[in-house]
Design a protein around this motif. Structure first.
Motif, PDB file in Angstrom:
ATOM      1  N   ILE A 110       0.847  -1.187   0.000  1.00 43.88           N
ATOM      2  CA  ILE A 110       0.000   0.000   0.000  1.00 43.88           C
ATOM      3  C   ILE A 110       0.886   1.242   0.000  1.00 43.88           C
ATOM      4  O   ILE A 110       2.045   1.203   0.443  1.00 43.88           O
ATOM      5  CB  ILE A 110      -0.990   0.032   1.183  1.00 43.88           C
ATOM      6  N   ILE A 111       0.343   2.350  -0.526  1.00 44.87           N
ATOM      7  CA  ILE A 111       1.103   3.605  -0.527  1.00 44.87           C
ATOM      8  C   ILE A 111       0.682   4.501   0.635  1.00 44.87           C
ATOM      9  O   ILE A 111       1.345   5.471   0.950  1.00 44.87           O
ATOM     10  CB  ILE A 111       0.937   4.371  -1.861  1.00 44.87           C
ATOM     11  N   GLY A 112      -0.448   4.138   1.257  1.00 40.84           N
ATOM     12  CA  GLY A 112      -0.892   4.932   2.400  1.00 40.84           C
ATOM     13  C   GLY A 112      -2.256   4.461   2.852  1.00 40.84           C
ATOM     14  O   GLY A 112      -2.780   3.462   2.345  1.00 40.84           O
ATOM     15  N   ARG A 113      -2.798   5.179   3.829  1.00 41.75           N
ATOM     16  CA  ARG A 113      -4.088   4.779   4.406  1.00 41.75           C
ATOM     17  C   ARG A 113      -5.057   5.942   4.387  1.00 41.75           C
ATOM     18  O   ARG A 113      -4.659   7.088   4.596  1.00 41.75           O
ATOM     19  CB  ARG A 113      -3.885   4.367   5.878  1.00 41.75           C
ATOM     20  N   PRO A 125      10.070   7.636 -10.657  1.00 41.14           N
ATOM     21  CA  PRO A 125       9.583   7.087  -9.397  1.00 41.14           C
ATOM     22  C   PRO A 125       8.139   7.502  -9.104  1.00 41.14           C
ATOM     23  O   PRO A 125       7.689   8.536  -9.594  1.00 41.14           O
ATOM     24  CB  PRO A 125      10.548   7.692  -8.366  1.00 41.14           C
ATOM     25  N   LEU A 126       7.496   6.689  -8.300  1.00 42.01           N
ATOM     26  CA  LEU A 126       6.083   6.891  -7.994  1.00 42.01           C
ATOM     27  C   LEU A 126       5.832   8.258  -7.335  1.00 42.01           C
ATOM     28  O   LEU A 126       6.590   8.675  -6.459  1.00 42.01           O
ATOM     29  CB  LEU A 126       5.638   5.757  -7.069  1.00 42.01           C
ATOM     30  N   GLU A 127       4.782   8.940  -7.807  1.00 45.07           N
ATOM     31  CA  GLU A 127       4.360  10.195  -7.171  1.00 45.07           C
ATOM     32  C   GLU A 127       2.903  10.082  -6.760  1.00 45.07           C
ATOM     33  O   GLU A 127       2.105   9.470  -7.463  1.00 45.07           O
ATOM     34  CB  GLU A 127       4.509  11.373  -8.147  1.00 45.07           C
ATOM     35  N   ILE A 128       2.594  10.695  -5.626  1.00 43.96           N
ATOM     36  CA  ILE A 128       1.208  10.708  -5.135  1.00 43.96           C
ATOM     37  C   ILE A 128       0.742  12.153  -5.130  1.00 43.96           C
ATOM     38  O   ILE A 128       1.279  12.974  -4.378  1.00 43.96           O
ATOM     39  CB  ILE A 128       1.120  10.135  -3.701  1.00 43.96           C
ATOM     40  N   HIS A 129      -0.221  12.477  -5.994  1.00 43.57           N
ATOM     41  CA  HIS A 129      -0.736  13.842  -6.035  1.00 43.57           C
ATOM     42  C   HIS A 129      -2.035  13.908  -5.245  1.00 43.57           C
ATOM     43  O   HIS A 129      -2.983  13.189  -5.546  1.00 43.57           O
ATOM     44  CB  HIS A 129      -0.976  14.280  -7.480  1.00 43.57           C
ATOM     45  N   LEU A 130      -2.050  14.762  -4.230  1.00 42.52           N
ATOM     46  CA  LEU A 130      -3.243  14.869  -3.385  1.00 42.52           C
ATOM     47  C   LEU A 130      -3.978  16.160  -3.697  1.00 42.52           C
ATOM     48  O   LEU A 130      -3.385  17.236  -3.711  1.00 42.52           O
ATOM     49  CB  LEU A 130      -2.860  14.894  -1.900  1.00 42.52           C
ATOM     50  N   CYS A 131      -5.275  16.047  -3.935  1.00 43.86           N
ATOM     51  CA  CYS A 131      -6.095  17.207  -4.244  1.00 43.86           C
ATOM     52  C   CYS A 131      -6.803  17.694  -2.998  1.00 43.86           C
ATOM     53  O   CYS A 131      -7.182  16.893  -2.152  1.00 43.86           O
ATOM     54  CB  CYS A 131      -7.177  16.809  -5.235  1.00 43.86           C
ATOM     55  N   ARG A 132      -7.037  19.010  -2.977  1.00 49.03           N
ATOM     56  CA  ARG A 132      -7.906  19.590  -1.945  1.00 49.03           C
ATOM     57  C   ARG A 132      -7.590  19.027  -0.564  1.00 49.03           C
ATOM     58  O   ARG A 132      -6.442  18.795  -0.195  1.00 49.03           O
ATOM     59  CB  ARG A 132      -9.378  19.326  -2.282  1.00 49.03           C
ATOM     60  N   ASN A 133      -8.661  18.809   0.183  1.00 46.96           N
ATOM     61  CA  ASN A 133      -8.481  18.399   1.579  1.00 46.96           C
ATOM     62  C   ASN A 133      -8.140  16.922   1.760  1.00 46.96           C
ATOM     63  O   ASN A 133      -8.199  16.422   2.869  1.00 46.96           O
ATOM     64  CB  ASN A 133      -9.729  18.746   2.378  1.00 46.96           C
ATOM     65  N   PHE A 191      -5.582  11.296   4.231  1.00 42.36           N
ATOM     66  CA  PHE A 191      -4.650  10.303   3.698  1.00 42.36           C
ATOM     67  C   PHE A 191      -3.330  10.364   4.456  1.00 42.36           C
ATOM     68  O   PHE A 191      -2.721  11.433   4.556  1.00 42.36           O
ATOM     69  CB  PHE A 191      -4.416  10.569   2.208  1.00 42.36           C
ATOM     70  N   ILE A 192      -2.925   9.210   4.959  1.00 39.78           N
ATOM     71  CA  ILE A 192      -1.631   9.133   5.642  1.00 39.78           C
ATOM     72  C   ILE A 192      -0.703   8.275   4.787  1.00 39.78           C
ATOM     73  O   ILE A 192      -0.931   7.069   4.649  1.00 39.78           O
ATOM     74  CB  ILE A 192      -1.778   8.490   7.032  1.00 39.78           C
ATOM     75  N   PRO A 193       0.340   8.892   4.182  1.00 40.74           N
ATOM     76  CA  PRO A 193       1.219   8.087   3.340  1.00 40.74           C
ATOM     77  C   PRO A 193       2.030   7.112   4.191  1.00 40.74           C
ATOM     78  O   PRO A 193       2.335   7.394   5.350  1.00 40.74           O
ATOM     79  CB  PRO A 193       2.141   9.132   2.684  1.00 40.74           C
ATOM     80  N   GLU A 194       2.374   5.974   3.604  1.00 45.20           N
ATOM     81  CA  GLU A 194       3.299   5.064   4.256  1.00 45.20           C
ATOM     82  C   GLU A 194       4.646   5.784   4.375  1.00 45.20           C
ATOM     83  O   GLU A 194       4.991   6.593   3.508  1.00 45.20           O
ATOM     84  CB  GLU A 194       3.472   3.805   3.401  1.00 45.20           C
ATOM     85  N   PRO A 195       5.422   5.500   5.415  1.00 41.28           N
ATOM     86  CA  PRO A 195       6.703   6.193   5.592  1.00 41.28           C
ATOM     87  C   PRO A 195       7.562   6.179   4.323  1.00 41.28           C
ATOM     88  O   PRO A 195       8.150   7.207   3.957  1.00 41.28           O
ATOM     89  CB  PRO A 195       7.369   5.410   6.726  1.00 41.28           C
ATOM     90  N   ALA A 196       7.571   5.047   3.599  1.00 39.73           N
ATOM     91  CA  ALA A 196       8.422   4.951   2.402  1.00 39.73           C
ATOM     92  C   ALA A 196       7.988   5.925   1.304  1.00 39.73           C
ATOM     93  O   ALA A 196       8.763   6.231   0.400  1.00 39.73           O
ATOM     94  CB  ALA A 196       8.386   3.518   1.861  1.00 39.73           C
ATOM     95  N   TYR A 197       6.741   6.411   1.365  1.00 34.06           N
ATOM     96  CA  TYR A 197       6.230   7.278   0.289  1.00 34.06           C
ATOM     97  C   TYR A 197       5.985   8.707   0.738  1.00 34.06           C
ATOM     98  O   TYR A 197       5.388   9.499   0.023  1.00 34.06           O
ATOM     99  CB  TYR A 197       4.939   6.679  -0.297  1.00 34.06           C
ATOM    100  N   LYS A 198       6.480   9.030   1.932  1.00 28.22           N
ATOM    101  CA  LYS A 198       6.247  10.378   2.467  1.00 28.22           C
ATOM    102  C   LYS A 198       6.754  11.456   1.517  1.00 28.22           C
ATOM    103  O   LYS A 198       6.092  12.472   1.286  1.00 28.22           O
ATOM    104  CB  LYS A 198       6.990  10.527   3.802  1.00 28.22           C
ATOM    105  N   ASP A 199       7.937  11.217   0.935  1.00 28.60           N
ATOM    106  CA  ASP A 199       8.527  12.234   0.067  1.00 28.60           C
ATOM    107  C   ASP A 199       7.957  12.205  -1.335  1.00 28.60           C
ATOM    108  O   ASP A 199       8.321  13.020  -2.186  1.00 28.60           O
ATOM    109  CB  ASP A 199      10.052  12.041   0.005  1.00 28.60           C
ATOM    110  N   SER A 200       7.063  11.238  -1.600  1.00 29.21           N
ATOM    111  CA  SER A 200       6.467  11.147  -2.944  1.00 29.21           C
ATOM    112  C   SER A 200       5.196  11.970  -3.055  1.00 29.21           C
ATOM    113  O   SER A 200       4.624  12.083  -4.129  1.00 29.21           O
ATOM    114  CB  SER A 200       6.108   9.687  -3.250  1.00 29.21           C
ATOM    115  N   VAL A 201       4.755  12.549  -1.938  1.00 31.83           N
ATOM    116  CA  VAL A 201       3.472  13.265  -1.952  1.00 31.83           C
ATOM    117  C   VAL A 201       3.642  14.676  -2.509  1.00 31.83           C
ATOM    118  O   VAL A 201       4.569  15.388  -2.154  1.00 31.83           O
ATOM    119  CB  VAL A 201       2.891  13.337  -0.511  1.00 31.83           C
TER     120      VAL A 201
END
Ligand code: AMP
Ligand code: MG
Length: 313
Positions: free
Chosen positions: A194-197, A286-294, A299-309
């Motif tokens: 998983i990339i986050g919760r 590398p994988l990127e996670i784009h978060l919109c709005r609120n 969403f809590i990213p997994e530690p390994a993906y914190k910098d991908s947000v």
């Protein structure tokens, strides 16, 4: 619908759930019988056979079609319930011959048939204006089914509940210690990770559209089962889009729509919407996670993906 439904309640509600199961089964069976394009006797198949003429249908089906048209309007046609001729042309629902890459010349006549404004609906009848047009509620039916199950359970007192229909899910309640349901968002590139919760409560619904669950290989490229109805081509460039909304039909329709629109165009649409949260994973490394709005509050990213947000807005 080609998938499983999982219903979770606390042990104290086990008997109540057992009593509800036959009604849940009946409701799901009814939805599939009405909406499936794979059943020649379904309401949708009859509408398609009758294209050009009015077909009498149940008010429930008419209401779902009305909602599909609302999402088509909202997304500027990125969500399009008349996309089926293109889905078939690309062999996305299983083709007799191996699918091949199509060009503009081949797609032009089909694009004329893929026009949601030529779908008319009244309270118990519907018409595809042109012969050859075809309706497909595959981008919305599972979400609708989740809402039906959720409402049925909730109305019978199961207010601490999660309904999960193959990844389209809705939940409410929680425990005293943890007032949320916690749901993992799968890594589109590795289904065991998983990339986050997401933290969900109060009837929140979540849907994901991805190019990893169902896809075909064309010219060595992985092509999603989602078409951009404006160009006629399968969507490329997006690996997964997860939408959180107040009900499942909205989450399902918009996950499909935002998958088509991509991050930038989606942001314009989401700016006008209250209570719609979205997460995008572009199809790149590398994988990127784009978060919109609120979405960042949920969403809590997994530690390994914190910098991908990346926060988009
Ligand atoms: P989902 O998995 O909810 O994103 O829905 C995908 C399904 O919706 C596909 O299998 C098609 O049946 C249908 N579909 C594909 N492209 C579109 C589109 N642009 N708008 C609406 N439905 C679509
Ligand atoms: Mg969807």
């Amino acid at each position: 619908m080609g998938t499983y439904v999982t219903i979770s309640v606390p042990a104290a509600d086990a008997d109540r759930l057992d009593q509800a199961v036959p009604d849940i089964k009946q409701a799901l069976e009814g939805i599939e019988a009405a909406l499936s394009i794979f059943r020649p006797e379904s309401e949708i198949s009859i509408i398609n056979t009758n294209a050009g003429n009015w077909t009498e249908i149940s008010p429930e089906t008419a209401r779902i079609i009305e909602q599909a048209l609302e999402y088509a309007d909202l997304s500027g046609g990125a969500f399009n319930p008349t996309v089926l001729p293109l889905v078939h042309a690309w062999g996305l629902h299983g083709a007799k011959t191996p699918p091949k890459w199509l060009d503009d010349e081949h797609l032009a006549p089909l694009l004329k048939l893929v026009e949601w404004r030529n779908l008319e609906v009244e309270h118990n009848r519907v018409r595809l204006k042109e012969a050859g047009m075809q309706l497909d509620l595959g981008g919305i039916a599972k979400g609708y089914a989740v809402d039906v199950c959720y409402d049925l359970l909730y109305s019978r007192g199961m207010t601490n509940v999660m309904v999960n229909l193959g990844g389209d899910l809705r939940c409410s309640g929680g425990t005293e210690r943890n007032p949320y349901w916690i749901v993992g968002v799968r890594n589109p590139f590795n289904r065991n990770q998983i990339i986050g919760r997401l933290m969900l409560s109060g009837g929140d619904a979540v849907s994901t559209s991805g190019n990893y669950e169902r896809f075909i290989e064309l010219n060595g490229r992985r092509v999603a089962h989602i078409i951009d109805p404006r160009s006629g081509y399968p969507v490329e460039g997006m690996a997964g889009v997860t939408v959180l909304a107040a009900d499942s039909i909205t989450a399902d329709a918009l996950s499909t729509a935002l998958f088509v629109m991509g991050v930038e165009e989606s942001t314009e649409v989401l700016d006008k919407q209250e209570n719609i949260f979205a997460l995008f994973v572009p199809d790149m490394q590398p994988l990127e996670i784009h978060l919109c709005r609120n979405m960042r509050t949920r969403f809590i990213p997994e530690p390994a993906y914190k910098d991908s947000v990346r926060i988009v807005q």
